[in-house]
Design a protein around this motif. Sequence first.
Motif, PDB file in Angstrom:
ATOM      1  N   UNK A 171     -65.923  -0.555  76.246  1.00 44.53           N
ATOM      2  CA  UNK A 171     -65.310  -0.731  74.935  1.00 44.53           C
ATOM      3  C   UNK A 171     -66.039   0.089  73.888  1.00 44.53           C
ATOM      4  N   UNK A 172     -65.335   0.424  72.855  1.00 44.47           N
ATOM      5  CA  UNK A 172     -65.922   1.129  71.709  1.00 44.47           C
ATOM      6  C   UNK A 172     -65.472   0.458  70.427  1.00 44.47           C
ATOM      7  N   UNK A 173     -66.437   0.249  69.505  1.00 41.75           N
ATOM      8  CA  UNK A 173     -66.110  -0.202  68.154  1.00 41.75           C
ATOM      9  C   UNK A 173     -66.225   1.012  67.241  1.00 41.75           C
ATOM     10  N   UNK A 174     -65.141   1.336  66.544  1.00 42.49           N
ATOM     11  CA  UNK A 174     -65.109   2.502  65.658  1.00 42.49           C
ATOM     12  C   UNK A 174     -65.049   2.005  64.219  1.00 42.49           C
ATOM     13  N   UNK A 175     -66.113   2.237  63.462  1.00 37.68           N
ATOM     14  CA  UNK A 175     -66.147   1.836  62.064  1.00 37.68           C
ATOM     15  C   UNK A 175     -65.639   2.999  61.217  1.00 37.68           C
ATOM     16  N   UNK A 190     -72.921  10.750  56.051  1.00 37.99           N
ATOM     17  CA  UNK A 190     -71.970  10.705  57.164  1.00 37.99           C
ATOM     18  C   UNK A 190     -71.906   9.291  57.733  1.00 37.99           C
ATOM     19  N   UNK A 191     -70.690   8.838  58.041  1.00 40.50           N
ATOM     20  CA  UNK A 191     -70.543   7.473  58.533  1.00 40.50           C
ATOM     21  C   UNK A 191     -70.765   7.400  60.036  1.00 40.50           C
ATOM     22  N   UNK A 192     -70.897   6.175  60.505  1.00 39.04           N
ATOM     23  CA  UNK A 192     -71.271   5.985  61.902  1.00 39.04           C
ATOM     24  C   UNK A 192     -70.054   5.662  62.783  1.00 39.04           C
ATOM     25  N   UNK A 193     -70.080   6.175  64.026  1.00 43.08           N
ATOM     26  CA  UNK A 193     -69.121   5.760  65.050  1.00 43.08           C
ATOM     27  C   UNK A 193     -69.887   4.855  66.004  1.00 43.08           C
ATOM     28  N   UNK A 194     -69.443   3.632  66.141  1.00 40.79           N
ATOM     29  CA  UNK A 194     -70.183   2.667  66.946  1.00 40.79           C
ATOM     30  C   UNK A 194     -69.572   2.593  68.335  1.00 40.79           C
ATOM     31  N   UNK A 195     -70.322   2.988  69.320  1.00 39.44           N
ATOM     32  CA  UNK A 195     -69.879   2.895  70.703  1.00 39.44           C
ATOM     33  C   UNK A 195     -70.554   1.678  71.311  1.00 39.44           C
ATOM     34  N   UNK A 196     -69.775   0.705  71.717  1.00 40.11           N
ATOM     35  CA  UNK A 196     -70.340  -0.575  72.130  1.00 40.11           C
ATOM     36  C   UNK A 196     -70.483  -0.633  73.642  1.00 40.11           C
ATOM     37  N   UNK A 197     -71.694  -0.910  74.082  1.00 40.08           N
ATOM     38  CA  UNK A 197     -71.911  -1.148  75.516  1.00 40.08           C
ATOM     39  C   UNK A 197     -72.704  -2.435  75.647  1.00 40.08           C
ATOM     40  N   UNK A 198     -72.064  -3.489  76.129  1.00 39.55           N
ATOM     41  CA  UNK A 198     -72.751  -4.761  76.274  1.00 39.55           C
ATOM     42  C   UNK A 198     -73.291  -4.881  77.691  1.00 39.55           C
ATOM     43  N   UNK A 199     -74.483  -5.397  77.803  1.00 37.97           N
ATOM     44  CA  UNK A 199     -75.053  -5.625  79.120  1.00 37.97           C
ATOM     45  C   UNK A 199     -75.446  -7.092  79.228  1.00 37.97           C
ATOM     46  N   UNK A 200     -75.145  -7.701  80.363  1.00 35.29           N
ATOM     47  CA  UNK A 200     -75.457  -9.113  80.556  1.00 35.29           C
ATOM     48  C   UNK A 200     -76.559  -9.220  81.605  1.00 35.29           C
ATOM     49  N   UNK A 201     -77.819  -9.226  81.206  1.00 37.45           N
ATOM     50  CA  UNK A 201     -78.908  -9.252  82.162  1.00 37.45           C
ATOM     51  C   UNK A 201     -78.881 -10.490  83.041  1.00 37.45           C
ATOM     52  N   UNK A 202     -78.333 -11.591  82.535  1.00 35.35           N
ATOM     53  CA  UNK A 202     -78.339 -12.824  83.307  1.00 35.35           C
ATOM     54  C   UNK A 202     -77.488 -12.736  84.556  1.00 35.35           C
ATOM     55  N   UNK A 203     -76.640 -11.698  84.641  1.00 36.76           N
ATOM     56  CA  UNK A 203     -75.817 -11.525  85.831  1.00 36.76           C
ATOM     57  C   UNK A 203     -76.490 -10.632  86.864  1.00 36.76           C
ATOM     58  N   UNK A 204     -77.734 -10.310  86.630  1.00 39.46           N
ATOM     59  CA  UNK A 204     -78.402  -9.354  87.506  1.00 39.46           C
ATOM     60  C   UNK A 204     -78.456  -9.819  88.947  1.00 39.46           C
ATOM     61  N   UNK A 205     -78.366 -11.119  89.156  1.00 44.15           N
ATOM     62  CA  UNK A 205     -78.418 -11.628  90.529  1.00 44.15           C
ATOM     63  C   UNK A 205     -77.247 -11.146  91.361  1.00 44.15           C
ATOM     64  N   UNK A 206     -76.178 -10.706  90.713  1.00 44.56           N
ATOM     65  CA  UNK A 206     -74.994 -10.272  91.441  1.00 44.56           C
ATOM     66  C   UNK A 206     -74.935  -8.755  91.590  1.00 44.56           C
ATOM     67  N   UNK A 207     -75.979  -8.034  91.103  1.00 41.24           N
ATOM     68  CA  UNK A 207     -75.934  -6.580  91.151  1.00 41.24           C
ATOM     69  C   UNK A 207     -76.331  -6.081  92.524  1.00 41.24           C
ATOM     70  N   UNK A 208     -75.524  -5.202  93.122  1.00 40.91           N
ATOM     71  CA  UNK A 208     -75.982  -4.542  94.334  1.00 40.91           C
ATOM     72  C   UNK A 208     -77.208  -3.694  94.013  1.00 40.91           C
TER      73      UNK A 208
END
Length: 1198
Positions: A99-103, A1-19
């Motif tokens: 976003x989602x990447x669907x292969x 069975x092939x894969x469905x790639x669900x993309x979730x990028x996280x930018x830890x360097x922006x943590x200073x701006x997180x409430x």
Amino acid sequence: MEEALVVRFRLPSLAVYLPSSLTLAIYLPAHLRSRCTFHLSSFATQLRKAGDDTRHGFTNHLYNALIHSNITTFLDDEEIETGEDLKPELESAIKASRASIIVLSKNYATSTWCLDELVLILEQHKACNHIVIPIFYHVEPAHVRKEKSSFGDAMAKHRQMIEAETDANNRSKLAQKIEKWNKALIEVADLKGNDVKDRLEVEFIDEIVKDIFRRLHISSRFPLPQLIGMEDSIKFVNSWLKDASSHTTNILTILGMGGIGKTSLTKYVYALHSHEFDSCSFIEDIGRKFDEKSNGMLGVQGQLYNDISKPSSVQVLDGSIYTSMIENALARKKVFLVLDDIGSVDQLDVLLGSKGLHPGSKIIITTRDAWLTKSCALFKKNVKPKHATYTLKGLFKTESQKLLCFHAFMCNDPKAGYEEVSRKLVNYCEGHPMALKILGRSLHDRDITYWEGYIDRLKKENDSPINTVLRMSFDSLPSDNDKELFKHIACIFVGMDIDFSVTILEACDIETRSGITNLIDRGLLSNRWNKELTMHQLVQEMGRFVVREESLYKPWERSRIWGHESFKVLKDEKGTENVLGLTLDMRMLEKEQLHGSIELKIDALSKMDRLMLLQLNYVQITGSCKDFPKKLIWLSMHGFPLKYVPLNLPLENVVALDLSYSKIESFGISCSYPQRLLKRLKQLTGSCSKAKKLLGSLKILNLSFCEQLSILGGFDHLPKLERLILKGCIGLLEVCESIEQCFELVHIDLSYCDKLEKLPRSLGKLKKVKTLLLNGCYLSESRINVRDKKSSEIVKANNIHINTTTCSSTVIHAMPSYSKFSVISLPRFLVSLSLKNNNLSTESFPLDMSCLTMLKELYLDENPIVSLPSCVRTLPRLETLSMRDCNMLTSVEHPPHTLTVMNLYSKPNKHLLRKVIFDPQMSPLKLSVGWRMMAPSSSEFEGMLKIQPMSGVEEKLLHCLGWTKVDFLNRRLVVTSTGNATLKESEIQMYYEFGIFSTIYEGEEMPDWIMDKSMEPSISFTVPSSPNNLIGLNFCCLLTSPFPYYKFFYLPLIKISNITKNLTWIYDHYIEKVNIGGKFLTLSHWMFGMNEMVCGDHVNITILRERPDDFAYTKECGVSFVYDDGEEKEEDLLGYYKSWNHIIGGDLIGFQSTTGEYILSKWRILLPNLEMDQLSYGYLCEEGANFKDKLYFKALVS
């Protein structure tokens, strides 16, 4: 069975701006604010069963690429225990993602989980603008869409499940689900995707990663820093980056003092745009890295090379080899480089080389040194890069307060009770972002008492972080001369005239011309438009810190002393020979800080043997003047209390003497002086027999606002005098004829000497005088006549016979005989003449001033001039003409074609200016015109606007425009206004600007020759074919209001887009408001040539409301077309109008935005220094757009 790639990028360097309450939300600036948390998931169980062929190949490469790009990527087998029910977690992951990447591989459709997730992803795509990136991994999009090949086989098997299902309810659910899968496959196949077919997977994956960054507007390297008050700077750099008009490399140098925000700005734009280039690199703090280590240069070169090319495994130990490697890499790719804090040309040369860069590359250089970039090797090639500079200034007060409060209070406004102390700190920082940030953080959670004492403590701290950053610019100065110059200016000369300062400093053996340039280039100094030396307060304090370091606790041992410390040193009589300069202005000191007597003794100066610069303004001083230092170069004593200069004051070496606002009554030797004073004055100024003259070194004499000064003479004993400043000497009656002996005199200021009865006739003999200021001298009592004369000529002026001995000078004759100036003789080689506020009428001027062959600047401001005096046209080299606030001005016809600057600005709302006409040979102008001056009817400003009553327009001209049956307009009136001017009633007018004829009138129906119509505020059409050439387009729109009582309307903007030729014009009519009936029409004719519009072009016209609160709306609009008749005509009735320069098809480069639109507006001409957003046109173009080029007004085509 092939894969469905669900993309979730996280930018830890922006943590200073997180409430603190949020873990998945990142709040960015308004235009980027979104939820930016992403995750890459693949299905471990299914991958092991059916996806192993890609699991350890393509998927693994994609995973590694995302990790390498600083994207935290999660794989399901790392995050979820095997055997758990995946679906709820996957649903949550999808819904929480941007976003989602669907292969989509061959076996994709065999997985019901993949298909269910596809349905959910596409639902999110529709509902939440969820980004979907399909990857067609060795499958055809058509096979997915039409369910062929492996997708057809898989879907057939799913349908067999329906047939095998015995339960009717389950059967129905399966059928519904399969229907959803069918639709989802069609939708995903129709999306713009990426096909891996016949491509290298490594390059393909790299493109996918870049595409993700591009779509999400995030950087692969830097988070977006929080910038307050830098919106204009961001827009400028964004616009520069988007400008693809040049096929060469573009280099932008960003200048500014330390801490002003250069690095933060470049990080921001790099984060936005780095993904748009083949390769990119941001190297911070290059100057320090080069200096810190022995191999610092190699480290920076290695970082740059590895960023723009494949990392090299070979260790490079030779900088020249690295430079060659970098040159080759830069030549192959379109790159985006940011080289931060460059400190020398050598650094640029080893990083960029000399071979050149790939077309389309963009390089941003931040530096404190303005000349540096264009001195590097790249600019020594035949084909030079296109270069621009941008200087960062400080923040405005509103933004400064926001930045301070953000760091001090975590909000935009001061807390209650902190308003005044916040204001003081904002004023202290003068918009310096780093200072505001540091102070805000230092004062966080501090009480008001702590705040109030903080500024005083800062001024005493030599090692503050702010001072340390600014000190770097000082330390980088190339010579001791420049450092001494900087200290002199910081301690003494800030706010003074640059020419005045240069004269004094050069006498102090300081090289100033290159020195001042070096200071300006490094952001340590600026020169205002009025030639005043200015320095940011923090930079000035840094310079004074440097001087304080000479002796921290004994100010009398420093080289320069100022302010309260000067007062204390003089009071305590502690001067030493170290002191070179001392300034004390008692009016600048706060009286409450002074204790005891404020009378000082001259004896305190006796030990300052090396003192050259001395200011004692409004100081009560006692003692013998013989104790003054003997090496004085500059002496300033405002408020000098004596009537005459003391005989024993040592002035032999004084170059500049400033006795402004003093009680002095006379200066120099004159026949008008009382006989008893002659002996004393001769002793002061010296005599021809003496080898040494007491004022023989004097170059600058300033006696401004000496209201008791009546006579000025003795010029024959001032052989080196260059500048004579007598502004505001309201008691001055006479200037002695001996002024002709001042052969070096270049500047004379007699402004507002309104009782002056006699100007020396010998003034005309002075060959070096370049500037003469006669403002406010009430010359209007005479009629001025100018002409050239020979040495033996006798001039007659209303029966006044004046014998002249001047050799080829220029004379202004004043008539009648009772005139206060019977003859005014002007120096023939004048460059600048100012006659402001003299109540001069047009008739006061002579017919000819051609003898002033070198005159470049003429200022006639604030005079009741009605029309341009004829003599102005005779000036052969005039470049600047100012008639500002000439409130009676009605016409300016044919000014000299040599003009480059013309100022006609006037504030009063009189609308008198009706005619401005230029010669075709006119140079491009920096033009300043007040819109309040222009008459709203029957007027012409050639090249910008022509207004004439419809009743006066020739029938032939109307026929050329295709306007027929419009004679009914001749009897009607209309009330119009522009800007904030009062509404004026007039006949219906025809307006012409930018190649567009138009009129406005009350009515309910469009002309019957308007054939193509639309009931919407826009119309689209294809220009119909014709055997003849299209020469114009008529556009008419009917506007109305839903409120019968509302008759006050703003004219809308008209936007015409030629989609075929990718040309767009946006027209903002000269008339802004009309007061008319409930319905009115605007009719316009647009002259188009073959380059702008031809038959077959697809065109769209849209009506844009200028103000959201305007109640007018478009009821109907329509167009008609005008073609030539195919016959040659002897006379082109539109020829004059076509000769205007700034029209459609002409020179509109100054009106074009960086995104291509042409903004046709009077404000672009009237306010040429304002940017797009400042003129409120930014919303009409793409984000970040600005005007592409500066505007220089040129009325007619040469």
